[in-house]
Enzyme design. Sequence first.
Site, PDB file in Angstrom:
ATOM      1  N   ARG A 151       3.682   6.514  -5.917  1.00 13.16           N
ATOM      2  CA  ARG A 151       3.610   6.410  -7.361  1.00 13.16           C
ATOM      3  C   ARG A 151       2.184   6.176  -7.848  1.00 13.16           C
ATOM      4  O   ARG A 151       1.389   5.535  -7.163  1.00 13.16           O
ATOM      5  CB  ARG A 151       4.466   5.234  -7.841  1.00 13.16           C
ATOM      6  N   SER A 196       0.589   0.589   2.049  1.00 14.07           N
ATOM      7  CA  SER A 196       1.542  -0.208   2.836  1.00 14.07           C
ATOM      8  C   SER A 196       1.457   0.068   4.328  1.00 14.07           C
ATOM      9  O   SER A 196       2.441   0.466   4.963  1.00 14.07           O
ATOM     10  CB  SER A 196       2.955   0.052   2.328  1.00 14.07           C
ATOM     11  N   ASP A 255       1.876  -3.762   0.501  1.00 12.63           N
ATOM     12  CA  ASP A 255       3.032  -3.859  -0.414  1.00 12.63           C
ATOM     13  C   ASP A 255       3.671  -5.248  -0.418  1.00 12.63           C
ATOM     14  O   ASP A 255       4.180  -5.701  -1.443  1.00 12.63           O
ATOM     15  CB  ASP A 255       4.081  -2.761  -0.134  1.00 12.63           C
TER      16      ASP A 255
HETATM   17  C1  BG6 Z   1       8.379  -0.887  -3.519  1.00 11.35           C
HETATM   18  C2  BG6 Z   1       6.889  -0.861  -3.454  1.00 11.35           C
HETATM   19  O1  BG6 Z   1       8.813  -1.584  -4.594  1.00 11.35           O
HETATM   20  O2  BG6 Z   1       8.903  -1.359  -2.307  1.00 11.35           O
HETATM   21  C3  BG6 Z   1       6.489   0.036  -2.299  1.00 11.35           C
HETATM   22  O3  BG6 Z   1       6.312  -0.544  -4.653  1.00 11.35           O
HETATM   23  C4  BG6 Z   1       7.053  -0.534  -1.062  1.00 11.35           C
HETATM   24  O4  BG6 Z   1       5.151   0.186  -2.206  1.00 11.35           O
HETATM   25  C5  BG6 Z   1       8.524  -0.571  -1.236  1.00 11.35           C
HETATM   26  O5  BG6 Z   1       6.609   0.089   0.088  1.00 11.35           O
HETATM   27  C6  BG6 Z   1       9.254  -0.928  -0.023  1.00 11.35           C
HETATM   28  O6  BG6 Z   1      10.428  -0.288  -0.131  1.00 11.35           O
HETATM   29  P1  BG6 Z   1      10.818   1.145   0.463  1.00 11.35           P
HETATM   30  O7  BG6 Z   1      12.245   0.940   0.749  1.00 11.35           O
HETATM   31  O8  BG6 Z   1      10.570   2.119  -0.589  1.00 11.35           O
HETATM   32  O9  BG6 Z   1      10.000   1.325   1.689  1.00 11.35           O
HETATM   33  C1  GLC Z   2       5.112  -1.179   7.750  1.00 13.75           C
HETATM   34  C2  GLC Z   2       3.665  -1.340   7.457  1.00 13.75           C
HETATM   35  C3  GLC Z   2       3.425  -2.543   6.608  1.00 13.75           C
HETATM   36  C4  GLC Z   2       4.306  -2.510   5.397  1.00 13.75           C
HETATM   37  C5  GLC Z   2       5.732  -2.339   5.810  1.00 13.75           C
HETATM   38  C6  GLC Z   2       6.652  -2.273   4.619  1.00 13.75           C
HETATM   39  O1  GLC Z   2       5.488  -2.224   8.545  1.00 13.75           O
HETATM   40  O2  GLC Z   2       2.935  -1.420   8.648  1.00 13.75           O
HETATM   41  O3  GLC Z   2       2.097  -2.631   6.237  1.00 13.75           O
HETATM   42  O4  GLC Z   2       4.137  -3.670   4.675  1.00 13.75           O
HETATM   43  O5  GLC Z   2       5.865  -1.202   6.568  1.00 13.75           O
HETATM   44  O6  GLC Z   2       6.401  -1.184   3.832  1.00 13.75           O
END
Ligand code: BG6
Ligand code: GLC
Length: 921
Positions: free
Chosen positions: A543, A606, A660
């Site tokens: 996003r 992330s 994240d």
């Molecule tokens: C979201 C964050 O709310 O949660 C993302 O904005 C994050 O960056 C995410 O990685 C984690 O959830 P998923 O299930 O989309 O990996």
């Molecule tokens: C993976 C990444 C980590 C992140 C997590 C959740 O473990 O290595 O940085 O926070 O995924 O998205």
Amino acid sequence: MFAVHLMAFYFSKLKEDQIKKVDRFLYHMRLSDDTLLDIMRRFRAEMEKGLAKDTNPTAAVKMLPTFVRAIPDGSENGEFLSLDLGGSKFRVLKVQVAEEGKRHVQMESQFYPTPNEIIRGNGTEVPGSCLNTVADCLADFMKTKDLKHKKLPLGLTFSFPCRQTKLEEGVLLSWTKKFKARGVQDTDVVSRLTKAMRRHKDMDVDILALVNDTVGTMMTCAYDDPYCEVGVIIGTGTNACYMEDMSNIDLVEGDEGRMCINTEWGAFGDDGALEDIRTEFDRELDLGSLNPGKQMFEKMISGLYLGELVRLILLKMAKAGLLFGGEKSSALHTKGKIETWHVAAMEKYKEGLANTREILVDLGLEPSEADCIAVQHVCTIVSFRSANLCAAALAAILTRLRENKKVERLRTTVGVDGTLYKIHPQYPKRLHKVVRKLVPSCDVRFLLSESGSTKGAAMVTAVASRVKAQRKQIDKVLALFRLTQEQLVDVQAKMRAELEYGLKKKSHGLATVRMLPTYVCGLPDGTEKGKFLALDLGGTNFRVLLVKIRSGRRSVRMYNKIFAIPLEIMQGTGEELFDHIVQCIADFLDYMGLKGVSLPLGFTFSFPCRQTSIDKGTLIGWTKGFKATDCEGEDVVDMLREAIKRRNEFDLDIVAVVNDTVGTMMTCGYEDPNCEIGLIAGTGSNMCYMEDMRNIEMVEGDEGKMCINTEWGGFGDNGCIDDIRTRYDTEVDEGSLNPGKQRYEKMTSGMYLGEIVRQILIDLTKQGLLFRGQISERLRTRGIFETKFLSQIESDRLALLQVRTILQQLGLDSTCEDSIVVKEVCGAVSRRAAQLCGAGLAAIVEKRREDQGLEHLRITVGVDGTLYKLHPHFSRILQETVKELAPRCDVTFMLSEDGSGKGAALITAVAKRLQQAQKEN
Ligand code: BG6
Ligand code: GLC
Ligand code: BG6
Ligand code: GLC
């Protein structure tokens, strides 16, 4: 010669008169073809009423599902015990099904008397003790046959109406026939009998199936004739069962295949539906029976009642002066003095008349020739009516079968058993003839069950025993995913040790739980303000956001756009990836009308990054689904800047790079200052928390706190949790983009749970326990089970049928049984994930509590991620586990509603303010 003719004339005249007399007297008992067709129609309606969910509770004909789903296919085998209770004889048997691949059944049996405690129970005895007697007989049988040392499965033929929800259960709805033992009705006969058997310490028997005698009969006959799909008993009682389409059985989930329905047709008419054909004799017989008002149809048909009906008729005729010159004997006044075998004997073709005389004399009567002829005709009318009624109901069943199969003509076989059918000389012929007349569109074969119901019951037990063995295999696999409290405590302790290890200067670089400093040192204080851009890369969605923060009011406005990152970009070159990101930013700025405006940007990235300041982050290694080349070991902020430069269209001020977890903690921290932990249970799994600076050995300074991105997904990469990893986890790991890495993440996060499930399903299929042993192409396809499917499958509100639909959407053609197993597998995998995640979280909250020397810690965890948000049970199990493992911590879970982007913007705002302050100094 003339005299002989005269005699013959005289006799036939006498006979004619007597027959006319009886016919007149029993006019009401003779049923015309039209009446029979009408009864047939009525019974069809009754069947439908019994099958439908809303009408079943008030239906007289109960149409009980039996959980017998298939007729024998010849694959049944093994050695079984069998009990046969409810007919005229009580038997215990040993049945050997199929030896050396031959379709062959061998039975050894022993009859036992049915003493009063079995039939009626004894007032002074414990309720239900009739089953003790049954168990005693079994024990005796096992002793005489030298079977006590063996553990044998048992099939119970129990010829009474039972409500079943599975094969090995049967709640007795009511006694019928001559049984009325106290304390058994409304209880599960199988568990009662199991309990009774436990009194015999040296006996180890497992009741695998409870089967009605009709079902046993059908199965017995089906073993020899695969066309057999109906079972009829015309014995002490009467009843029928047949194979019904599952889609018509409301009371049982699933619509695939067929299931045998025990109609309990004996109760037809209990709601008054047969009042027009019942006679005064039927009413009188009913009043004198053990169960007045019940089993109306049975009382007009079956062996227990036929003789009695004849007796009541003879008595009435004698009273009216139509028989025996008006004389009655005391025997004729006595209930039960005429039995079925009398009726059968009186109707014998040649000796019938002589038999009749003898029987009447035995009853203390002095019958004339005319009396004998009349009495014989009474028997004929009563037994003919019985056969007619039976035929009408059976014709209804056959018609239903034909319609279910949507065929013009039905070829089928009816298995029949019961003393009345077997000993009565004309009964079978009459029954067959009338059935064929009523349903001319069916080619029916009637097959007498030679070896009783138990042979069929043994078939059912054999199948049940195979299912049970398969169940054991499935349970063995699922057990690998069940963690004990000790195991969880152990995981918690190990996680704690790894967290500490990663914070130490000398071990920091070696730690599998990396404990990365983030240079985020405080939560927002509400004074932040301004307009910021944010990128959010690494979760399900990529996003780009515009975040407007207004100071003082803690209010944030966000605008965002989701962009796809195609697989070839995720796993292409680093340059392509970052060019794509910048392309998306350009689109967004365009879309928002912000082109040319230079805004500060926070980058939620992330993945594990080694940071030396808030705006520098060197990617240690890709995780999850990313694998772009030339990025690992590079500063992602630099890479982004370069890509912006390459595009040469706009300029951005990249202020912060944020994980994240950190973004989530900040988002939640903006509302709840107690939020000092950020947790992600999504595509990946990770956690960050506020650590005291003095504990962070690798960063200078002892004052205040800093957020540590634990990267706990790498927990176990040194093998420390190998004891709880299963072969399926190994399989998933080996097939992943980063083998050997992120082992904890691979057991706890959305990207991998579906894969674990898939590996288990493949294995169960290979073992022949699922999908008919066929591994489809779909099942071989990686990634078919996304988190959203797991969440749907495990939803409590979902009926099995819907589970099947989901599986079908996934291209998996499953039976109802398959769906149950798939759901269980999903449950076991997601439960373990939630527990492991809980154990990790318990480790951190306990550490924080101890570090601060607190008796009790109150702390808030900001949480995000699709697994946590979508799965019906994950969050609950996670929270329960934390509570159990860290009882002295009061943990509040706060769902991050706005994602990490908002947090990243807040961090950027703080960093910007600090930058500004530094400049001004
Ligand atoms: C979201 C964050 O709310 O949660 C993302 O904005 C994050 O960056 C995410 O990685 C984690 O959830 P998923 O299930 O989309 O990996
Ligand atoms: C993976 C990444 C980590 C992140 C997590 C959740 O473990 O290595 O940085 O926070 O995924 O998205
Ligand atoms: C037998 C069965 O063959 O038929 C019994 O094994 C069953 O369990 C019986 O009840 C029905 O006949 P009857 O005449 O003994 O009631
Ligand atoms: C009674 C029982 C029924 C049984 C039949 C024949 O009707 O209720 O379960 O099948 O007798 O034995």
